[in-house]
Design an enzyme around this catalytic site. Structure first.
Site, PDB file in Angstrom:
ATOM      1  N   LYS A 220      36.342  29.237  53.226  1.00 42.18           N
ATOM      2  CA  LYS A 220      35.704  28.883  51.951  1.00 42.18           C
ATOM      3  C   LYS A 220      34.655  27.781  52.135  1.00 42.18           C
ATOM      4  O   LYS A 220      33.647  27.748  51.425  1.00 42.18           O
ATOM      5  CB  LYS A 220      36.753  28.447  50.929  1.00 42.18           C
ATOM      6  CG  LYS A 220      37.905  29.435  50.730  1.00 42.18           C
ATOM      7  CD  LYS A 220      37.468  30.832  50.378  1.00 42.18           C
ATOM      8  CE  LYS A 220      38.557  31.845  50.700  1.00 42.18           C
ATOM      9  NZ  LYS A 220      38.117  33.220  50.681  1.00 42.18           N
TER      10      LYS A 220
ATOM     11  N   GLU B  77      36.523  20.186  44.880  1.00 40.31           N
ATOM     12  CA  GLU B  77      35.542  20.661  43.897  1.00 40.31           C
ATOM     13  C   GLU B  77      35.848  20.026  42.553  1.00 40.31           C
ATOM     14  O   GLU B  77      37.000  19.689  42.272  1.00 40.31           O
ATOM     15  CB  GLU B  77      35.671  22.183  43.693  1.00 40.31           C
ATOM     16  CG  GLU B  77      35.081  23.037  44.773  1.00 40.31           C
ATOM     17  CD  GLU B  77      35.280  24.531  44.481  1.00 40.31           C
ATOM     18  OE1 GLU B  77      35.884  24.867  43.442  1.00 40.31           O
ATOM     19  OE2 GLU B  77      34.834  25.334  45.299  1.00 40.31           O
TER      20      GLU B  77
ATOM     21  N   HIS C  52      48.077  33.957  39.749  1.00 40.74           N
ATOM     22  CA  HIS C  52      47.018  34.477  40.622  1.00 40.74           C
ATOM     23  C   HIS C  52      47.162  35.969  40.907  1.00 40.74           C
ATOM     24  O   HIS C  52      46.528  36.502  41.809  1.00 40.74           O
ATOM     25  CB  HIS C  52      46.929  33.671  41.922  1.00 40.74           C
ATOM     26  CG  HIS C  52      46.717  32.207  41.662  1.00 40.74           C
ATOM     27  ND1 HIS C  52      45.559  31.733  41.082  1.00 40.74           N
ATOM     28  CD2 HIS C  52      47.508  31.136  41.845  1.00 40.74           C
ATOM     29  CE1 HIS C  52      45.660  30.427  40.935  1.00 40.74           C
ATOM     30  NE2 HIS C  52      46.832  30.030  41.382  1.00 40.74           N
TER      31      HIS C  52
ATOM     32  N   ARG D  74      36.281  43.649  50.408  1.00 43.16           N
ATOM     33  CA  ARG D  74      37.073  44.887  50.399  1.00 43.16           C
ATOM     34  C   ARG D  74      36.821  45.648  49.104  1.00 43.16           C
ATOM     35  O   ARG D  74      36.214  45.119  48.170  1.00 43.16           O
ATOM     36  CB  ARG D  74      38.552  44.528  50.463  1.00 43.16           C
ATOM     37  CG  ARG D  74      38.978  43.687  49.265  1.00 43.16           C
ATOM     38  CD  ARG D  74      40.475  43.489  49.127  1.00 43.16           C
ATOM     39  NE  ARG D  74      40.798  42.863  47.865  1.00 43.16           N
ATOM     40  CZ  ARG D  74      40.774  41.566  47.601  1.00 43.16           C
ATOM     41  NH1 ARG D  74      40.433  40.711  48.536  1.00 43.16           N
ATOM     42  NH2 ARG D  74      41.066  41.101  46.412  1.00 43.16           N
TER      43      ARG D  74
HETATM   44  C1  MV4 Z   1      39.117  26.767  40.487  1.00 40.50           C
HETATM   45  C2  MV4 Z   1      39.543  26.583  39.155  1.00 40.50           C
HETATM   46  C3  MV4 Z   1      38.956  25.573  38.436  1.00 40.50           C
HETATM   47  N1  MV4 Z   1      38.020  24.768  39.000  1.00 40.50           N
HETATM   48  N2  MV4 Z   1      38.177  25.966  41.005  1.00 40.50           N
HETATM   49  C4  MV4 Z   1      42.375  30.025  41.698  1.00 40.50           C
HETATM   50  C5  MV4 Z   1      42.387  30.995  42.820  1.00 40.50           C
HETATM   51  C6  MV4 Z   1      41.300  30.551  43.723  1.00 40.50           C
HETATM   52  N3  MV4 Z   1      40.690  31.655  44.382  1.00 40.50           N
HETATM   53  C7  MV4 Z   1      40.361  29.816  42.853  1.00 40.50           C
HETATM   54  N4  MV4 Z   1      41.090  29.438  41.680  1.00 40.50           N
HETATM   55  C8  MV4 Z   1      40.595  28.538  40.802  1.00 40.50           C
HETATM   56  N5  MV4 Z   1      39.623  27.719  41.269  1.00 40.50           N
HETATM   57  C9  MV4 Z   1      37.657  24.990  40.274  1.00 40.50           C
HETATM   58  N6  MV4 Z   1      36.724  24.193  40.817  1.00 40.50           N
HETATM   59  C10 MV4 Z   1      40.512  27.442  38.653  1.00 40.50           C
HETATM   60  C11 MV4 Z   1      41.053  28.421  39.473  1.00 40.50           C
HETATM   61  C12 MV4 Z   1      42.053  29.263  38.869  1.00 40.50           C
HETATM   62  C13 MV4 Z   1      41.842  30.628  38.722  1.00 40.50           C
HETATM   63  C14 MV4 Z   1      40.687  31.266  39.172  1.00 40.50           C
HETATM   64  C15 MV4 Z   1      40.507  32.601  39.012  1.00 40.50           C
HETATM   65  C16 MV4 Z   1      41.490  33.360  38.389  1.00 40.50           C
HETATM   66  C17 MV4 Z   1      42.632  32.763  37.955  1.00 40.50           C
HETATM   67  C18 MV4 Z   1      42.831  31.408  38.111  1.00 40.50           C
HETATM   68  C19 MV4 Z   1      44.004  30.813  37.652  1.00 40.50           C
HETATM   69  C20 MV4 Z   1      44.194  29.471  37.812  1.00 40.50           C
HETATM   70  C21 MV4 Z   1      43.224  28.697  38.437  1.00 40.50           C
END
Ligand code: MV4
Length: 510
Positions: free
Chosen positions: A116, A200, A235, A292
């Site tokens: 990442k 972040e 998730h 994918r």
């Molecule tokens: C975040 C966020 C809020 N702010 N990044 C969760 C999985 C990972 N791939 C990235 N995720 C998140 N990153 C920042 N800077 C909130 C999430 C997140 C989330 C993102 C996508 C789909 C569902 C989620 C559920 C909780 C938190």
């Protein structure tokens, strides 16, 4: 074109790829573990090879074994599906080295997106909007405190090797930062063998919206609209739709052009998905790229009229994309329900077992991609996704109405499924108004008992009474006295089908 494709996967996605092979005149080779001998993907394929015991690490993740089957069967390409080996760059490279085409991007593209921090560095260079933060691993707690103070709290600590939420920590105040950093680093080390963590700014209640891209091996890259994937639990996505209720044509074009920029910066080929976080002001930020075919690809297929698996295969065979961006238009609305073998009344605990009865929906605007059949036993060893039910209509309202109708036709006996959860979501006023974010499902589920008889207008109570009666009748062999009919048919004729229909409806309410 390829003559024979090995499908290194199982379940509904393996069936999906078999179908594409059939349509393209390509022989489909299945692989299976001990517990998948009688699985649907094995029955649908032209050939099937046993690859080992149930544990995925010894079967569907066993690279030497799968390459051995590819050689023995004479396959000229491998489709990895999703999960398992689909985002494993070493596997993609091993295919190349064995002279077998991997249907997906190159190992180099997969590696760039697998880290990442590396992805952030490359995307920063390419001018892709990122959430404010660092694009390198944090060296010390002091550095973390300095950066967090600058970007402002709350902040999110994330594992560089992560994705899917592992090794992630939300930090609200400077006092919590040091402990959270240590926890995130040790979780990252344990989960990925790599302790690198970066920071972040946290986006509060974001939406998760992703853009499908396709890139051929001749430099042509297009976007195929977005998918709204905000409805998830821990998730794990539960329901996806396209278009997103908040994306207008102008925002779609801006997101799509950024997604194409991401793909080009990664020298990406084949099908991929660019994930964005979208804040409450509709600002969007690159999150990660999934290298994918995704579970939710059918919603994009329905609104674009394209077959993504055909296109993946044709791209991998070296063909040029048969259209340009200007040729692509989106039409209608599609929505996917992921049917899992999980018990919604018991904290979504996995519910494996034998499917004793299966009644499947179909009809106008309904697509069902399924890996189950009546009499099949759902193994405990893998992801509990059984099937995807996708509703399509001219607009969102019609897609919802068709899905509700189809869910009422669906009956899976012998195991628990989350079918009832979708009835709850689809009738929720916030959902119907498109008021979604990544906290939506947790809020809905914390609103207490989902069967609230006070505002059900009596219909559910009547359905339950009918169901209870049907169950009693079946259990104690009470003769059918005519009261179990639905009111429209002849009262004297015992009607097995309508008994099942009622049982199914009640099952759906549970
Ligand atoms: C975040 C966020 C809020 N702010 N990044 C969760 C999985 C990972 N791939 C990235 N995720 C998140 N990153 C920042 N800077 C909130 C999430 C997140 C989330 C993102 C996508 C789909 C569902 C989620 C559920 C909780 C938190």
């Amino acid at each position: 074109m390829f003559k024979k494709i090995l499908i290194a996967n199982r379940g509904e996605i393996a069936v999906r790829v078999v179908r594409a092979c059939r349509e393209l005149g390509i022989t489909a080779v299945a692989v299976y573990s001990d517990v998948d001998r009688a699985s649907l993907h094995v029955r649908k394929a032209d050939e099937a090879y046993h690859i080992g015991p149930p544990a995925a690490s010894e079967s569907y993740l066993n690279v030497p074994k799968i390459l051995d089957v590819a050689r023995r069967s004479g396959a000229d390409a491998i489709h990895p599906g999703y999960g398992f080996l689909s985002e494993n760059s070493k596997f993609a490279q091993a295919c190349v080295d064995a002279g077998i085409k991997f249907i997906g991007p190159t190992a180099a593209s997969m590696e760039m997106m697998g880290s990442k921090t590396r992805a952030r560095q490359e995307m920063e260079k390419a001018g892709v909007p990122l959430v404010p933060g660092t694009s390198r691993g944090l060296e010390s707690a002091q550095e973390a405190e300095r950066v967090a103070a600058k970007i402002g709290y709350p902040v999110m600590l994330k594992a560089a090797a992560g994705g899917g939420g592992k090794g992630m920590r939300l930090v609200h105040t400077p006092g919590d930062l040091r402990a959270a950093l240590e926890a995130a680093q040790s979780e990252a080390q344990r989960s990925f063998g790599d302790s690198e963590v970066y920071v972040e700014k946290a986006i509060v209640n974001p939406r998760h919206i992703e853009v499908q891209v396709l890139a051929d091996e001749h430099g042509n890259t297009v976007y195929l609209g977005e998918r709204e994937c905000s409805i998830q639990r821990r998730h794990q996505k539960v329901l996806e739709e396209s278009p997103s209720p908040i994306v207008d044509p102008e925002m779609r074009r801006r997101m799509g052009e950024i997604a194409v920029r991401v793909a080009k910066a990664a020298h990406y080929t084949n099908a991929g998905t660019v994930e964005f976080l979208v804040d409450q002001e509709k600002n969007f930020y690159f999150l990660e790229m999934n290298t994918r075919l995704q579970v939710e690809h059918p919603v994009t297929e329905l609104i674009t009229g394209l077959d993504l698996v055909h296109l993946q295969i044709r791209i991998a065979a070296g063909e040029k994309l048969p259209f340009t961006q200007d040729d692509i238009s989106i039409r209608g609305h599609a929505m996917e329900c992921r049917i899992y073998a999980e018990d919604p009344d018991n904290n979504f605990f996995p519910s494996p077992g034998k499917i004793t009865l299966l009644l499947t929906p179909s009809g106008p605007g309904i697509r069902r991609d399924s890996g189950m059949y009546e009499g099949w036993t759902v193994p405990i060893d893998y992801d509990p996704l059984l099937a995807k039910l996708i509703g399509y209509g001219t607009d969102r309202q019609q897609a919802i109405a068709r899905l509700i109708r189809a869910l009422n036709e669906y009956f899976v006996g012998g195991i628990k499924t989350n079918i009832s959860l979708f009835r709850q979501i689809l009738r929720d006023p916030d959902f119907q108004a498109g008021k979604l974010d990544t906290g939506y499902l947790d809020r809905l589920l914390s609103h207490g008992p989902k069967l609230d008889l006070r505002d059900s207008g009596g219909a559910e109570l009547a359905a339950i009474a009918a169901g209870v009666f049907a169950q009693l009748e079946a259990a104690s062999a009470v003769p059918n006295n005519g009261f179990s009919g639905n009111g429209s048919g002849p009262k004297s004729a015992p009607d097995k089908a309508s008994n099942w229909k009622r049982t199914a409806r009640v099952e759906g309410l549970r």
